[in-house]
Design a protein around this motif. Structure first.
Motif, PDB file in Angstrom:
ATOM      1  N   SER A  59       0.855  -1.185   0.000  1.00 56.49           N
ATOM      2  CA  SER A  59       0.000   0.000   0.000  1.00 56.49           C
ATOM      3  C   SER A  59       0.888   1.232   0.000  1.00 56.49           C
ATOM      4  N   ASP A  79      -2.882  -0.955  -3.305  1.00 58.27           N
ATOM      5  CA  ASP A  79      -3.674  -0.148  -2.379  1.00 58.27           C
ATOM      6  C   ASP A  79      -3.004   1.203  -2.154  1.00 58.27           C
ATOM      7  N   SER A 136      -8.607   6.188  -6.439  1.00 58.12           N
ATOM      8  CA  SER A 136      -9.304   4.933  -6.768  1.00 58.12           C
ATOM      9  C   SER A 136      -9.226   4.610  -8.251  1.00 58.12           C
ATOM     10  N   GLY A 141      -7.002  -1.753  -5.667  1.00 58.76           N
ATOM     11  CA  GLY A 141      -7.438  -2.295  -4.378  1.00 58.76           C
ATOM     12  C   GLY A 141      -8.115  -1.265  -3.492  1.00 58.76           C
ATOM     13  N   TYR A 142      -7.765  -1.314  -2.207  1.00 60.07           N
ATOM     14  CA  TYR A 142      -8.384  -0.460  -1.207  1.00 60.07           C
ATOM     15  C   TYR A 142      -7.862   0.975  -1.262  1.00 60.07           C
ATOM     16  N   ARG A 178     -14.477  -0.992  -1.399  1.00 57.78           N
ATOM     17  CA  ARG A 178     -13.108  -0.576  -1.695  1.00 57.78           C
ATOM     18  C   ARG A 178     -12.567   0.433  -0.692  1.00 57.78           C
TER      19      ARG A 178
END
Length: 521
Positions: A59, A79, A136, A141-142, A178
């Motif tokens: 991330s 992420d 996003s 991903g998140y 998400r």
């Protein structure tokens, strides 16, 4: 006039946030060197980063859209996380893209609420979401967004703001699946997390499980720099790395599915990420997946105790299990009692690698358990060593909750051990069919676990550990298409009829602790 006043208030708040974060010398991203100079993306991607991405989820911790885009295009970063510092920096940057985010947020707030304070709060949330929406579109991903840290000790306001952030994302077309909401690790923040998990992730009331723990090694390093006056540490001695490394045994206890080592301040720290076992032995330029990332080691101990000794045996075994979960190499330690024969117990132990079982037997808590229960045995206990067929990695045995026990005692879940013996030569075909069935079974709404184990000593012996929320969910499993296909496929492979044993689960005693962490399998 109102918009101008609101804009000035937002600027003032942004400056306040920057000053607050400046006191801790916060870094703006995990890919920025301490000097502030950019590190070669190619050199990082081709050395530690690409190898790290092969064994964990990465991330990126920055609000710079250009940096996020650059790293996302490598395919290594999935992420991204933001915080009020990044949002404030974006808002004050003067960059036309971020200026548009600010103007949109102010326009939105003025049209929705009254009063300067409430408009500023909404505008800051909307600005954070505007930045998150842009992110996003760059990552798959998140996207993590942080609730105002000034609310760390206010549960109700934290909940209100978190719910609003989620609604703003959905309004902008980003599904809540998400979105990760970052909350302070205060009692109030944790209480808010428990409620949000029930609402957002549909986790049952007893399942106090956060989606992930996100430590910030860079911030830890900053604090140590200020308090000690020292400026540099080797990667192995980096206080941030050491702090996260200390969380690894804790992660084994609380079993968080993802331990994200965010905010590392340079690539020298990457090989030290304690998500990887034996990380202390890794060089700064070579990071490889060791067998501990690929194979889990399992043992099932069967115990028959004397009549009247069940409670004493259970208490001794629970004490041993609690401490065993603190061992660095332990992934699971299940204490089960057979429903139709309460004098029979099964202890299921899962370890990261082959050193785990041997190390366990050297611990004081195991030796005390062994001595305490010796006279309770009706017959000598037996232990069978297993290889894991499904899930296939040690890290896949992390449950999806922060809690392993509850005060009410045994977990109200349905656990079945299915003992299977196949004909010699059928092992490979049985594993293929059973793995396919397991992969579909874990997708069932009522399923918590579906482990497939193969005996080390006799490869024709298999053990299926099936865990469902209720007996009704277990019954529904037998009517699914994948189960019916499996039963038909393996019927001719059986050397003898398979046997199922139902168990009461004493440890873990929280249903969510049986559920493998989402995104792991």
């Amino acid at each position: 006039m109102a918009k101008r006043a609101l804009r000035l208030a937002c600027v003032a708040l942004s400056i306040l946030i920057l000053r607050h974060h400046g006191e801790f010398q916060a870094f703006t991203g995990s890919v920025i060197a301490q000097s502030g100079s950019r590190i070669s993306l190619r050199s990082v991607a081709e050395t530690g980063l690409s190898q790290l991405a092969a064994v964990t989820t990465l991330s990126i911790d920055t609000g710079d859209l250009a940096i996020i885009k650059e790293y996302a295009e490598t395919g290594l970063i999935t992420d991204a996380t933001t915080n009020p510092l990044f949002v404030s920096q974006a808002g004050l940057s003067g960059d036309p893209v971020y200026v548009a985010f600010v103007e949109d947020a102010i326009e939105y707030a003025c049209g929705k609420v009254e009063g300067v304070d409430e408009r500023v709060a909404l505008a800051m949330d909307k600005l954070a979401v505007n930045l998150g929406v842009a992110i996003s579109k760059l990552v798959t991903g998140y996207i993590s967004t942080e609730v105002d840290p000034r609310l760390s000790f206010d549960k109700e306001e934290t909940l209100r703001r978190a719910r609003r952030i989620i609604a703003l994302y959905e309004e902008a077309g980003v599904p809540r699946e998400r979105v990760l909401i970052k909350l302070a690790a205060t009692w109030e923040g944790i209480a808010a997390m428990a409620e949000l998990e029930k609402e957002v992730q549909a986790v049952a009331a007893a399942q106090y499980g956060a989606r992930l723990i996100s430590p910030f090694p860079g911030r830890v390093l900053d604090w140590h720099k200020r308090s000690s006056g020292k400026e540099t540490w080797s990667p192995r001695e980096d206080p941030g790395v050491v702090a996260v490394e200390r969380m690894c045994p804790l992660a084994a206890i609380v079993a968080c599915c993802l331990l994200e080592g965010t905010s590392f301040v340079g690539p020298g720290s990457l090989p030290m990420l304690p998500k990887l076992r034996k990380s202390r032995a890794l060089s700064r330029t070579q990071l490889t997946a060791t067998p501990s990332q690929r194979v889990a080691y399992a043992a099932v101990v069967q115990v028959q105790v004397k009549e009247g000794q069940e409670e004493d045996f259970l208490e001794a075994s629970l004490q041993n299990a609690r401490k065993s979960k603190g061992e660095p190499l332990n992934q699971r330690f299940d204490v089960l009692q057979q429903r139709d024969s309460p004098g029979n117990f099964a202890l299921v132990e899962i370890y990261r690698n082959a050193d785990g079982p041997a190390g366990h037997k050297e611990t004081q808590h195991y030796q005390r358990w062994r001595d305490d229960v010796a006279d309770m045995m009706a017959v000598p206990r037996t232990a069978v060593q297993y290889d894991t067929v499904f899930p296939g990695k040690a890290t896949d045995y992390h449950p999806a909750t922060l809690m392993l026990e509850r005060s009410q005692g045994a977990a109200d879940v349905d656990v079945t051990h299915v003992v299977v013996k196949v004909k010699p030569g059928a092992e490979k075909a049985f594993k293929k069919a059973t793995r396919a069935n397991a992969m579909e079974s874990v997708k069932e709404y009522g399923n918590l676990r579906f482990d497939v184990l193969q005996s080390v000593d006799d490869p024709t012996d298999f053990l299926l550990i099936e865990v469902y929320r209720t007996a009704a969910d277990a019954a529904k499993h037998k009517n699914t298409q994948h189960y019916l296909e499996w039963r038909s496929t393996v019927a001719f492979m059986m050397a003898e009829p398979r046997e199922g044993k139902k168990y009461v689960t004493h440890f873990p005693s929280v249903p969510a602790a049986w559920k493998v962490a989402e995104g792991v399998i």
